[in-house]
Write an enzyme that holds these catalytic residues in place. Structure first.
Site, mmCIF file in Angstrom:
data_model
loop_
_atom_site.group_PDB
_atom_site.id
_atom_site.type_symbol
_atom_site.label_atom_id
_atom_site.label_comp_id
_atom_site.label_asym_id
_atom_site.label_seq_id
_atom_site.Cartn_x
_atom_site.Cartn_y
_atom_site.Cartn_z
ATOM 1 N N HIS A 182 -3.230 -8.235 0.821
ATOM 2 C CA HIS A 182 -2.614 -7.311 0.187
ATOM 3 C C HIS A 182 -1.362 -7.608 -0.300
ATOM 4 C CE1 HIS A 182 -5.024 -3.822 0.656
ATOM 5 N NE2 HIS A 182 -5.109 -3.923 1.956
ATOM 6 N N GLU A 235 -4.467 -7.750 5.570
ATOM 7 C CA GLU A 235 -3.178 -7.259 5.326
ATOM 8 C C GLU A 235 -2.401 -8.281 4.576
ATOM 9 O OE1 GLU A 235 -2.766 -4.147 5.660
ATOM 10 O OE2 GLU A 235 -4.563 -3.662 6.986
ATOM 11 N N GLN A 267 0.721 -1.230 -0.094
ATOM 12 C CA GLN A 267 0.166 0.234 -0.057
ATOM 13 C C GLN A 267 0.914 1.248 -0.122
ATOM 14 O OE1 GLN A 267 -2.533 -1.716 3.416
ATOM 15 N NE2 GLN A 267 -3.937 -0.415 2.280
ATOM 16 N N CYS A 287 -10.466 -0.016 4.215
ATOM 17 C CA CYS A 287 -9.036 0.006 3.695
ATOM 18 C C CYS A 287 -8.562 1.413 3.770
ATOM 19 C CB CYS A 287 -9.017 -1.116 2.559
ATOM 20 S SG CYS A 287 -7.255 -1.149 1.996
ATOM 21 N N LEU A 288 -7.360 1.723 3.860
ATOM 22 C CA LEU A 288 -6.707 3.154 3.638
ATOM 23 C C LEU A 288 -6.448 3.059 2.043
ATOM 24 C CD1 LEU A 288 -4.172 3.311 6.658
ATOM 25 C CD2 LEU A 288 -6.467 4.260 6.356
HETATM 26 NI NI NI Z 1 -6.189 -2.700 3.203
#
Ligand code: NI
Length: 177
Positions: free
Chosen positions: A138, A135, A51, A92-93
């Site tokens: 991701h 996480e 991310q 989610c960011l």
């Molecule tokens: Ni996320």
């Protein structure tokens, strides 16, 4: 330490598989510290290296209310997961403003390395279990809306695009005032 820009969905980097970490050096420790700072500032409870545009297998998580229980998992692998599932609303960011319910195993046991490269294990349940699975996804190029039906996923992506447009419009108005 530094705040890092967070890669936003549907950036193609979020769909890539991250590579294993091989060097446990100060660069890795610095990235972990910067990721933690970025996560706390957002604010969020978890952030994967993917991310912040670093395609390596490392995540930071802190689900404590006091924000004093930072966990750094390097090369994490889910060793076993429970048969019983739990449905939890996730965000989610990389998809700010989108929240959807996702079903996942309620317990997982993970193996990982710490920043010194030592092998560790952890049993995770409740919010930590959900967060760990989110996480770790991701690192394999999966975002939480990938777990939804095609229709729900399209709706979530459309909502995200709409929120982004509104935000851009508001920012523009702010500039012209
Ligand atoms: Ni996320």
């Amino acid at each position: 330490m530094a705040l890092l820009p967070i890669v936003q969905y549907p950036d193609p980097r979020l769909a890539q598989k991250a590579l294993p970490v091989e060097q446990f050096d100060e660069n890795l420790a610095k990235l972990a510290a910067d990721m933690a700072e970025t996560m706390y500032a957002a604010p969020g409870v978890g952030l994967a290296a993917t991310q912040v545009g670093e395609l390596i297998r490392m995540v930071v998580i802190d689900i404590s209310e006091e924000k004093n229980d930072l966990k750094v998992f390097v090369n994490p692998v889910i060793e076993s997961s429970s048969n019983d599932l739990v449905e939890c609303e996730e965000g989610c960011l990389s998809l700010p403003g989108v929240y959807e319910k996702v079903k996942r195993p309620s317990h997982v046991k993970i193996k990982y390395q710490n920043l010194q490269g030592e092998n560790c294990e952890l049993e995770c349940d409740e919010l930590l279990s959900v967060c760990v699975q989110h996480e770790l996804d991701h690192l394999d190029g999966i975002v939480f809306i990938d777990h939804l039906s095609m229709l729900k996923k399209q709706r979530a992506a459309a909502k995200l695009a709409k929120l982004r447009k509104e935000k851009a419009r508001a920012a523009k108005r702010g500039e012209t005032q």
